[in-house]
Design a protein around this motif. Structure first.
Motif, PDB file in Angstrom:
ATOM      1  N   LEU A  21       0.876  -1.311  -0.113  1.00 52.64           N
ATOM      2  CA  LEU A  21      -0.045  -0.068   0.098  1.00 52.64           C
ATOM      3  C   LEU A  21       0.783   1.211   0.217  1.00 52.64           C
ATOM      4  O   LEU A  21       1.920   1.235   0.727  1.00 52.64           O
ATOM      5  CB  LEU A  21      -0.936   0.072   1.334  1.00 52.64           C
ATOM      6  CG  LEU A  21      -1.899  -1.284   1.448  1.00 52.64           C
ATOM      7  CD1 LEU A  21      -2.621  -1.238   2.853  1.00 52.64           C
ATOM      8  CD2 LEU A  21      -2.942  -1.386   0.175  1.00 52.64           C
ATOM      9  N   ARG A  22       0.452   2.187  -0.905  1.00 51.17           N
ATOM     10  CA  ARG A  22       1.372   3.224  -0.994  1.00 51.17           C
ATOM     11  C   ARG A  22       0.371   4.670  -1.136  1.00 51.17           C
ATOM     12  O   ARG A  22      -0.715   4.481  -1.460  1.00 51.17           O
ATOM     13  CB  ARG A  22       2.209   3.317  -2.231  1.00 51.17           C
ATOM     14  CG  ARG A  22       3.092   2.029  -2.497  1.00 51.17           C
ATOM     15  CD  ARG A  22       3.902   2.161  -3.516  1.00 51.17           C
ATOM     16  NE  ARG A  22       4.789   0.936  -3.491  1.00 51.17           N
ATOM     17  CZ  ARG A  22       6.070   0.779  -2.872  1.00 51.17           C
ATOM     18  NH1 ARG A  22       6.268   1.937  -2.146  1.00 51.17           N
ATOM     19  NH2 ARG A  22       6.739  -0.092  -2.943  1.00 51.17           N
ATOM     20  N   ASP A  23       0.794   5.743  -0.296  1.00 51.58           N
ATOM     21  CA  ASP A  23       0.317   7.024  -0.443  1.00 51.58           C
ATOM     22  C   ASP A  23       0.487   7.469  -1.920  1.00 51.58           C
ATOM     23  O   ASP A  23       1.085   7.090  -2.828  1.00 51.58           O
ATOM     24  CB  ASP A  23       0.600   7.967   0.774  1.00 51.58           C
ATOM     25  CG  ASP A  23       1.966   8.407   0.649  1.00 51.58           C
ATOM     26  OD1 ASP A  23       2.661   8.395  -0.706  1.00 51.58           O
ATOM     27  OD2 ASP A  23       2.527   8.864   1.718  1.00 51.58           O
ATOM     28  N   SER A  24      -0.037   8.949  -2.175  1.00 48.06           N
ATOM     29  CA  SER A  24      -0.254   9.509  -3.239  1.00 48.06           C
ATOM     30  C   SER A  24       1.192   9.865  -3.751  1.00 48.06           C
ATOM     31  O   SER A  24       1.443  10.343  -5.008  1.00 48.06           O
ATOM     32  CB  SER A  24      -0.959  10.927  -3.226  1.00 48.06           C
ATOM     33  OG  SER A  24      -0.530  11.708  -2.274  1.00 48.06           O
ATOM     34  N   LEU A  68       5.675   3.693   0.578  1.00 50.37           N
ATOM     35  CA  LEU A  68       5.093   2.541   1.382  1.00 50.37           C
ATOM     36  C   LEU A  68       4.385   2.890   2.577  1.00 50.37           C
ATOM     37  O   LEU A  68       5.086   3.418   3.393  1.00 50.37           O
ATOM     38  CB  LEU A  68       6.199   1.537   1.644  1.00 50.37           C
ATOM     39  CG  LEU A  68       5.921   0.291   2.149  1.00 50.37           C
ATOM     40  CD1 LEU A  68       4.603  -0.569   1.161  1.00 50.37           C
ATOM     41  CD2 LEU A  68       6.962  -0.655   2.326  1.00 50.37           C
ATOM     42  N   THR A  69       3.163   2.464   2.943  1.00 47.18           N
ATOM     43  CA  THR A  69       2.392   2.730   4.075  1.00 47.18           C
ATOM     44  C   THR A  69       1.876   1.503   4.888  1.00 47.18           C
ATOM     45  O   THR A  69       1.458   1.523   5.979  1.00 47.18           O
ATOM     46  CB  THR A  69       1.239   3.882   3.792  1.00 47.18           C
ATOM     47  OG1 THR A  69       0.292   2.918   2.789  1.00 47.18           O
ATOM     48  CG2 THR A  69       1.653   5.053   3.343  1.00 47.18           C
ATOM     49  N   GLY A  70       1.654   0.531   4.001  1.00 44.04           N
ATOM     50  CA  GLY A  70       1.399  -0.703   4.667  1.00 44.04           C
ATOM     51  C   GLY A  70       1.347  -2.131   3.746  1.00 44.04           C
ATOM     52  O   GLY A  70       1.746  -1.882   2.667  1.00 44.04           O
ATOM     53  N   VAL A  71       0.856  -2.995   4.201  1.00 43.70           N
ATOM     54  CA  VAL A  71       0.665  -4.298   3.454  1.00 43.70           C
ATOM     55  C   VAL A  71      -0.464  -5.017   3.607  1.00 43.70           C
ATOM     56  O   VAL A  71      -1.024  -5.092   4.551  1.00 43.70           O
ATOM     57  CB  VAL A  71       1.841  -5.207   3.998  1.00 43.70           C
ATOM     58  CG1 VAL A  71       1.852  -6.639   3.088  1.00 43.70           C
ATOM     59  CG2 VAL A  71       3.373  -4.771   3.944  1.00 43.70           C
ATOM     60  N   ARG A  72      -1.102  -5.300   2.476  1.00 42.41           N
ATOM     61  CA  ARG A  72      -2.382  -6.209   2.390  1.00 42.41           C
ATOM     62  C   ARG A  72      -1.918  -7.326   1.625  1.00 42.41           C
ATOM     63  O   ARG A  72      -1.567  -7.421   0.637  1.00 42.41           O
ATOM     64  CB  ARG A  72      -3.599  -5.250   1.549  1.00 42.41           C
ATOM     65  CG  ARG A  72      -4.750  -6.207   1.705  1.00 42.41           C
ATOM     66  CD  ARG A  72      -6.007  -5.371   1.152  1.00 42.41           C
ATOM     67  NE  ARG A  72      -5.579  -5.046  -0.198  1.00 42.41           N
ATOM     68  CZ  ARG A  72      -5.743  -3.786  -0.748  1.00 42.41           C
ATOM     69  NH1 ARG A  72      -5.982  -2.609   0.040  1.00 42.41           N
ATOM     70  NH2 ARG A  72      -5.596  -3.673  -1.912  1.00 42.41           N
ATOM     71  N   SER A  73      -2.074  -8.590   2.402  1.00 37.05           N
ATOM     72  CA  SER A  73      -1.646 -10.027   1.883  1.00 37.05           C
ATOM     73  C   SER A  73      -3.020 -10.992   2.217  1.00 37.05           C
ATOM     74  O   SER A  73      -4.023 -10.727   2.854  1.00 37.05           O
ATOM     75  CB  SER A  73      -0.456 -10.428   2.479  1.00 37.05           C
ATOM     76  OG  SER A  73      -0.873 -10.605   4.150  1.00 37.05           O
ATOM     77  N   GLY A  74      -2.878 -11.797   1.076  1.00 35.71           N
ATOM     78  CA  GLY A  74      -3.846 -13.143   0.998  1.00 35.71           C
ATOM     79  C   GLY A  74      -3.472 -14.084   2.032  1.00 35.71           C
ATOM     80  O   GLY A  74      -2.458 -13.896   2.866  1.00 35.71           O
TER      81      GLY A  74
END
Length: 295
Positions: free
Chosen positions: A81-84, A88-94
């Protein structure tokens, strides 16, 4: 995965002995004097019991999609996850899915390389081998080993694995000698392509080819209870290997960084995205850190 018992003492001793930490760090080059600057660090948490131990990572050319493997033989995909501004601001994973071994054993997965057609290659320790997966959920097929592979120590195998633009696989052992053998797989199997000089006691744990065609090597040095130091070197292979150090951190700057992906951001700068192996110890952290190369 060195020093598990000493790793458990890392946090309290870092608090009690900052002078020792600074003294040890003085033996390493500061990142401020190298052509790389840290631009992000995030902690990657997960609810699954198998979350952790991440030793290899590949990042898509857009810097958002990623695939990672753990040393308990699991694979996961997700989004960075990235801002404008692209930070890098976070991670979303399966979900974590099991990798199938060769033929049935779960591999101690360490290095990851993904070909342009989606084929996956995984380096495994314990029984040293490079595994070939047509798909992440499919069975593994071992690549033919080189005779030199048989002489590797049990926990000094191939943590670094990379694939170049032509689809050729490259690997290096976690070797602590004066020189590090560099292997390339061609039509006749694995061949030694040369050697790379060791530097400051660091050993290879991750590798990737950048968009510039150079091989980027992530290396680690263990300082016992003081933690891990990390180093990234760039190896130019259009002739005899030429090596330049881009980044060296002091012990404790990051956790146990083992996976490396190199990509180019929208500004044209190269990014180094690295993931840490927390060894499934509660005092360690799964983190993803990014550095931007200044040149």
């Amino acid at each position: 995965m060195p020093g598990r018992a000493l790793s458990a003492l890392k946090a309290p001793l870092r608090l009690l002995a900052p002078a020792l930490l600074l003294a040890a760090a003085a033996g390493c080059n500061s990142a401020d004097r190298a052509p790389a600057e840290q631009v992000a660090r995030v902690v990657w948490s997960g609810a699954e019991a198998a979350h952790g131990g991440f030793s290899g990572i590949e990042v898509g050319p857009e810097g958002r999609s990623f695939t990672a493997i753990s040393d308990r033989g699991r694979i996961v995909t997700g989004t960075l996850l990235r801002d404008s501004s692209g930070t890098l601001t976070g991670v979303r994973s399966g979900p974590l899915r099991p990798l199938r071994g060769a033929p049935d054993a779960t591999p101690d997965a360490e290095g990851l390389a993904i070909a342009s057609d989606g084929t996956l290659f995984v380096s495994a320790e314990g029984r040293h081998r490079i595994l070939h997966y047509d798909s992440a959920g499919g069975p593994a097929r071992p690549t033919r080993p080189a005779p030199a592979f048989a002489g590797l120590e049990r926990n000094r195998g191939f943590e670094a694995l990379a694939i170049d633009a032509d689809g050729t696989l490259w690997t290096l052992p976690e070797h602590g000698g004066d020189t590090i053998p560099l292997y390339r797989r061609d039509a006749d199997g694995w061949q030694q392509a040369g050697t790379i000089p060791s530097a400051n006691g660091f050993v290879p744990v991750g590798a990737d080819f950048g968009p510039d065609g150079a091989l980027y090597l992530l290396e680690r040095k263990f300082f016992g209870p003081l933690g891990f130091a990390s180093q990234v070197r760039r190896v130019t292979l259009d002739g005899p290997p030429r090596v330049r150090t881009l980044l060296t951190t002091g012990p404790g700057t990051h956790d146990n960084l083992e996976g490396l992906a190199v990509w180019r951001d929208p500004s044209g700068a190269l990014r180094l995205t690295m993931v840490s192996d927390d060894n499934f110890l509660f005092l360690q952290t799964t983190e993803i850190v990014e550095y931007r190369l200044r040149d």
